[in-house]
Design a protein around this motif. Structure first.
Motif, PDB file in Angstrom:
ATOM      1  N   TYR A  97       0.840  -1.202   0.000  1.00 37.84           N
ATOM      2  CA  TYR A  97       0.000   0.000   0.000  1.00 37.84           C
ATOM      3  C   TYR A  97       0.873   1.249   0.000  1.00 37.84           C
ATOM      4  CZ  TYR A  97       0.915  -0.930   4.963  1.00 37.84           C
ATOM      5  OH  TYR A  97       1.514  -1.239   6.156  1.00 37.84           O
ATOM      6  N   ASP A  98       0.388   2.291  -0.663  1.00 39.45           N
ATOM      7  CA  ASP A  98       1.049   3.595  -0.670  1.00 39.45           C
ATOM      8  C   ASP A  98       0.042   4.617  -0.154  1.00 39.45           C
ATOM      9  OD1 ASP A  98       3.677   3.007  -1.847  1.00 39.45           O
ATOM     10  OD2 ASP A  98       2.502   2.403  -3.597  1.00 39.45           O
ATOM     11  N   ILE A  99       0.203   5.003   1.106  1.00 37.96           N
ATOM     12  CA  ILE A  99      -0.735   5.900   1.769  1.00 37.96           C
ATOM     13  C   ILE A  99       0.024   7.119   2.274  1.00 37.96           C
ATOM     14  CG2 ILE A  99      -2.379   6.159   3.661  1.00 37.96           C
ATOM     15  CD1 ILE A  99      -2.827   3.128   3.541  1.00 37.96           C
ATOM     16  N   ASP A 100      -0.320   8.274   1.749  1.00 37.34           N
ATOM     17  CA  ASP A 100       0.319   9.525   2.146  1.00 37.34           C
ATOM     18  C   ASP A 100      -0.265   9.978   3.479  1.00 37.34           C
ATOM     19  OD1 ASP A 100       1.267  12.157   2.439  1.00 37.34           O
ATOM     20  OD2 ASP A 100       1.263  12.492   0.268  1.00 37.34           O
ATOM     21  N   LEU A 101       0.592  10.087   4.483  1.00 36.45           N
ATOM     22  CA  LEU A 101       0.125  10.505   5.808  1.00 36.45           C
ATOM     23  C   LEU A 101      -0.398  11.926   5.820  1.00 36.45           C
ATOM     24  CD1 LEU A 101       2.997   9.005   8.004  1.00 36.45           C
ATOM     25  CD2 LEU A 101       0.738   8.043   7.581  1.00 36.45           C
ATOM     26  N   ASN A 102      -0.002  12.722   4.840  1.00 35.76           N
ATOM     27  CA  ASN A 102      -0.413  14.121   4.788  1.00 35.76           C
ATOM     28  C   ASN A 102      -1.791  14.328   4.166  1.00 35.76           C
ATOM     29  OD1 ASN A 102       2.127  15.280   5.823  1.00 35.76           O
ATOM     30  ND2 ASN A 102       2.993  14.494   3.901  1.00 35.76           N
ATOM     31  N   THR A 103      -2.265  13.363   3.403  1.00 34.27           N
ATOM     32  CA  THR A 103      -3.515  13.571   2.668  1.00 34.27           C
ATOM     33  C   THR A 103      -4.594  12.540   3.016  1.00 34.27           C
ATOM     34  OG1 THR A 103      -2.736  12.245   0.787  1.00 34.27           O
ATOM     35  CG2 THR A 103      -2.290  14.619   0.729  1.00 34.27           C
ATOM     36  N   ASN A 104      -4.327  11.709   4.009  1.00 36.36           N
ATOM     37  CA  ASN A 104      -5.319  10.715   4.425  1.00 36.36           C
ATOM     38  C   ASN A 104      -5.439  10.708   5.942  1.00 36.36           C
ATOM     39  OD1 ASN A 104      -5.864   9.054   1.786  1.00 36.36           O
ATOM     40  ND2 ASN A 104      -3.639   9.259   1.888  1.00 36.36           N
ATOM     41  N   LYS A 105      -6.625  10.319   6.439  1.00 37.14           N
ATOM     42  CA  LYS A 105      -6.843  10.231   7.883  1.00 37.14           C
ATOM     43  C   LYS A 105      -6.616   8.793   8.325  1.00 37.14           C
ATOM     44  CE  LYS A 105     -10.440  13.820   7.793  1.00 37.14           C
ATOM     45  NZ  LYS A 105     -11.868  14.121   8.067  1.00 37.14           N
ATOM     46  N   ILE A 106      -5.614   8.581   9.180  1.00 37.45           N
ATOM     47  CA  ILE A 106      -5.297   7.208   9.585  1.00 37.45           C
ATOM     48  C   ILE A 106      -5.235   7.061  11.108  1.00 37.45           C
ATOM     49  CG2 ILE A 106      -4.060   6.712   7.435  1.00 37.45           C
ATOM     50  CD1 ILE A 106      -1.473   6.981   9.091  1.00 37.45           C
ATOM     51  N   ASP A 107      -5.899   7.951  11.840  1.00 34.70           N
ATOM     52  CA  ASP A 107      -5.896   7.855  13.299  1.00 34.70           C
ATOM     53  C   ASP A 107      -6.364   6.464  13.750  1.00 34.70           C
ATOM     54  OD1 ASP A 107      -6.304  10.518  12.271  1.00 34.70           O
ATOM     55  OD2 ASP A 107      -6.392  11.198  14.338  1.00 34.70           O
ATOM     56  N   ASP A 108      -5.621   5.871  14.668  1.00 37.80           N
ATOM     57  CA  ASP A 108      -5.962   4.578  15.264  1.00 37.80           C
ATOM     58  C   ASP A 108      -5.996   3.426  14.262  1.00 37.80           C
ATOM     59  OD1 ASP A 108      -6.241   5.581  17.902  1.00 37.80           O
ATOM     60  OD2 ASP A 108      -8.234   6.349  17.390  1.00 37.80           O
ATOM     61  N   ALA A 109      -5.468   3.638  13.064  1.00 35.83           N
ATOM     62  CA  ALA A 109      -5.384   2.532  12.102  1.00 35.83           C
ATOM     63  C   ALA A 109      -4.285   1.569  12.529  1.00 35.83           C
ATOM     64  CB  ALA A 109      -5.112   3.062  10.700  1.00 35.83           C
ATOM     65  N   LYS A 110      -4.426   0.297  12.139  1.00 35.89           N
ATOM     66  CA  LYS A 110      -3.466  -0.738  12.520  1.00 35.89           C
ATOM     67  C   LYS A 110      -2.631  -1.151  11.312  1.00 35.89           C
ATOM     68  CE  LYS A 110      -6.666  -2.666  15.945  1.00 35.89           C
ATOM     69  NZ  LYS A 110      -7.451  -3.872  16.328  1.00 35.89           N
ATOM     70  N   PHE A 111      -1.310  -1.192  11.521  1.00 34.99           N
ATOM     71  CA  PHE A 111      -0.395  -1.598  10.463  1.00 34.99           C
ATOM     72  C   PHE A 111       0.629  -2.575  11.032  1.00 34.99           C
ATOM     73  CE2 PHE A 111      -1.853   2.647   9.359  1.00 34.99           C
ATOM     74  CZ  PHE A 111      -2.141   2.541   8.011  1.00 34.99           C
TER      75      PHE A 111
END
Length: 200
Positions: A168-182
């Motif tokens: 996956y390629d997820i930009d931390l600046n343009t997506n909301k990922i609070d409390d997401a698990k990785f």
């Protein structure tokens, strides 16, 4: 298959097995607690149909047309589902629990652009080139899924589960990922959006 749908529009607790009806059209049919096993629905148009508590198992659903279709608690398992534009379905005003669940499916080149699909399950799937931009996928589960070249931008991924998901390629600046698990080993991919270079 076409004769059945021509005569009836409502199907309850039915099981359809090994049907072949690719390229056909079904208008405003209603399926409640139905199961489809080993069916070939390639390029079939389900225009305006409703699916509630249904299961599709080992079916070919590539390029199906879901214009104005409604889905509630529908599960797809071991299905081939290439190139489906889910944005054409009817989602407005629906009070859904788990709207869609994909398990061990091939869903490449599909679009969920701008959809609000809380708790959607995409588990152990191949999901290459899938468009998740602008979508609200709060509490979604992507566990075990290969997300190569899939698009995330302005996507709400709050509390989403990416454990054992890959590529996956997820930009931390343009997506909301609070409390997401990785998974910690794959999560290093997130740092690329911050311009951070990791050195062994």
């Amino acid at each position: 298959m076409s004769n059945i749908f021509a005569l009836e529009k409502e199907f309850y607790n039915k099981e359809f097995t090994d049907l072949t009806c690719s390229g056909q059209k079904i208008h405003e049919a209603e399926f409640d607690n139905c199961t489809f096993v080993g069916c070939d629905f390639y390029e079939l148009a389900f225009n305006g149909s409703k699916f509630s508590e249904c299961k599709f198992i080992k079916c070919n659903l590539s390029l199906i047309n879901v214009v104005n279709c409604q889905f509630s608690n529908v599960e797809f398992a071991d299905c081939k589902m290439l190139g489906i534009d889910w944005t054409k379905a009817y989602w407005r005003g629906l009070a859904l629990g788990l709207p869609l669940a994909f398990k061990n499916c091939l869903i490449n080149s599909s679009s969920f652009y701008g959809l609000k699909l809380h708790e959607i399950l995409i588990g152990d799937c191949i999901a290459h080139d899938v468009d998740f931009r602008e979508a609200d996928l709060t509490l979604a589960s992507f566990t075990g899924t290969d997300l190569s070249n899939s698009l995330f931008s302005n996507t709400n991924l709050i509390s989403a589960d990416f454990y054992s998901a890959t590529n996956y390629d997820i930009d931390l600046n343009t997506n909301k990922i609070d409390d997401a698990k990785f998974c910690r080993y794959e999560a290093v991919r997130l740092l690329e959006s911050l311009g951070i270079n990791l050195v062994d």
